[in-house]
Design an enzyme around this catalytic site. Sequence first.
Site, PDB file in Angstrom:
ATOM      1  N   SER A   1     134.524  -3.143  41.342  1.00  0.00           N
ATOM      2  CA  SER A   1     134.132  -4.370  42.049  1.00  0.00           C
ATOM      3  C   SER A   1     132.657  -4.666  41.903  1.00  0.00           C
ATOM      4  O   SER A   1     132.228  -5.797  42.122  1.00  0.00           O
ATOM      5  CB  SER A   1     134.403  -4.204  43.549  1.00  0.00           C
ATOM      6  OG  SER A   1     135.750  -4.002  43.820  1.00  0.00           O
TER       7      SER A   1
ATOM      8  N   HIS B   1     138.087  -6.948  35.784  1.00  0.00           N
ATOM      9  CA  HIS B   1     138.127  -6.953  37.250  1.00  0.00           C
ATOM     10  C   HIS B   1     139.221  -7.888  37.754  1.00  0.00           C
ATOM     11  O   HIS B   1     139.081  -9.111  37.722  1.00  0.00           O
ATOM     12  CB  HIS B   1     136.739  -7.383  37.760  1.00  0.00           C
ATOM     13  CG  HIS B   1     136.587  -7.346  39.248  1.00  0.00           C
ATOM     14  ND1 HIS B   1     135.670  -8.107  39.920  1.00  0.00           N
ATOM     15  CD2 HIS B   1     137.241  -6.641  40.201  1.00  0.00           C
ATOM     16  CE1 HIS B   1     135.758  -7.878  41.210  1.00  0.00           C
ATOM     17  NE2 HIS B   1     136.717  -6.991  41.406  1.00  0.00           N
TER      18      HIS B   1
ATOM     19  N   GLU C   1     137.830 -11.112  36.088  1.00  0.00           N
ATOM     20  CA  GLU C   1     136.402 -11.245  35.745  1.00  0.00           C
ATOM     21  C   GLU C   1     136.150 -10.233  34.610  1.00  0.00           C
ATOM     22  O   GLU C   1     136.455  -9.046  34.757  1.00  0.00           O
ATOM     23  CB  GLU C   1     135.586 -10.876  36.992  1.00  0.00           C
ATOM     24  CG  GLU C   1     134.239 -11.517  37.110  1.00  0.00           C
ATOM     25  CD  GLU C   1     133.551 -11.166  38.453  1.00  0.00           C
ATOM     26  OE1 GLU C   1     133.928 -10.178  39.116  1.00  0.00           O
ATOM     27  OE2 GLU C   1     132.615 -11.888  38.813  1.00  0.00           O
TER      28      GLU C   1
ATOM     29  N   ASN D   1     131.727 -10.470  43.807  1.00  0.00           N
ATOM     30  CA  ASN D   1     131.312  -9.730  45.001  1.00  0.00           C
ATOM     31  C   ASN D   1     129.846  -9.934  45.366  1.00  0.00           C
ATOM     32  O   ASN D   1     129.452  -9.654  46.490  1.00  0.00           O
ATOM     33  CB  ASN D   1     131.660  -8.247  44.841  1.00  0.00           C
ATOM     34  CG  ASN D   1     133.150  -8.060  45.041  1.00  0.00           C
ATOM     35  OD1 ASN D   1     133.718  -8.563  46.018  1.00  0.00           O
ATOM     36  ND2 ASN D   1     133.814  -7.394  44.118  1.00  0.00           N
TER      37      ASN D   1
END
Length: 289
Positions: free
Chosen positions: A122, A144, A156, A194
């Site tokens: 993450s 991701h 991602e 994130n």
Amino acid sequence: MEHGVSRIGVVGAGQMGGGIAQVAAVSGFGAVVHDASAEALDRAKALHEKLLNRAVEKERMTRDEADAALARISYAPSLDGLAGCDWVVEAIVEDLAVKRELFGRLAQMFTDDRVALASNTSSISITALAAAANDAAPRVVGMHFFNPVPVMKLVEVIRGVQTADEIVARTVALAEAMGKTPLKANDRAGFVSNRVLMPMINEAFRAWMEGVAEPEAIDGIMTLGCNHPMGPLRLADFIGLDTCEHIMNVLHRELGEARFAPCPLLRQLVAAGRLGDKTGRGVYDHSKR
Ligand code: CAA
Ligand code: NAD
């Protein structure tokens, strides 16, 4: 570019690894999932059966298709069970030292230049993970996925300093073949998702800690007022409060600003073992769900 993949190895059978293996199998790939915990493997298998049975009940899949997808997944109690896979996705705990140890082992196991060592991290630097993979560094890439993996469309894709162009292109092709939309981000702590999401979640904990409102009100305001499918505190429980704390620690360490420090209340709940949905209690009590 062709992805050239037929069998995907997944390390970690938690919320994310289990979901990645399921999506891989439903998309026609062989999937081998390994976890250090036998209970986690059992839970992942039971969840795969439950979710694919539900897909049949809802007529999104035939019985034969669901059975064929389930037959494509195998569960490996040892990492050696991943031998023969031509792509690996790591989805273990968000801890740099533990991940680096694994990438060192994966680099020794997979010496073929075609086998990518992808991480579902993450927030952790792909370049730092690649450094643990020695000669395999050009094959380390960020892939991701989002939670719940069968539902969320995004992957991602993160290129580390040493990641080969070909590996990035094949990651994009593979994500598409898994029915996802790949979007690229650079290798900075938390990438895009994130970097933006976690400070909002952290701020919701601060608002709760400071008595601005109770959790139900904080979440209600963000769902009804901002049209978020889940409020930030409910989402934190869904992600896992331990994972949220790990991500905030990475952001804080790498970006160096006090505002990224995990809220003390978040840290306290983690210390108390209240990790969210996965332990039955986090901000909320999920034990009856
Ligand atoms: N696994 C698989 N499928 C799931 C699921 C799970 N854990 N949870 C829900 N679903 C499926 C359901 O089966 C249902 O599908 P069908 O209608 O086809 O049966 C569908 O999702 C909708 O579920 P529900 O009707 O039960 O509930 P909902 O409409 O409230 O949607 C939700 C649930 C999709 C989770 C929605 O609340 C949502 O989008 N929440 C936000 C999720 C989010 O923001 N995820 C990103 C987290 S951040 C991240 O992943 C990155 C990171 O690094 C931390
Ligand atoms: P989780 O706690 O549900 O599962 C992690 C699993 O990894 C556990 O089953 C554990 O037994 C296993 N594990 C730990 N160390 C291991 C090792 N050395 N070898 C084999 N197995 C090991 O966590 P999760 O939510 O699935 O998160 C996994 C990764 O995905 C983390 O890097 C996390 O940051 C990332 N991620 C999480 C989310 C989310 O919403 N939870 C979303 C996107 C990415």
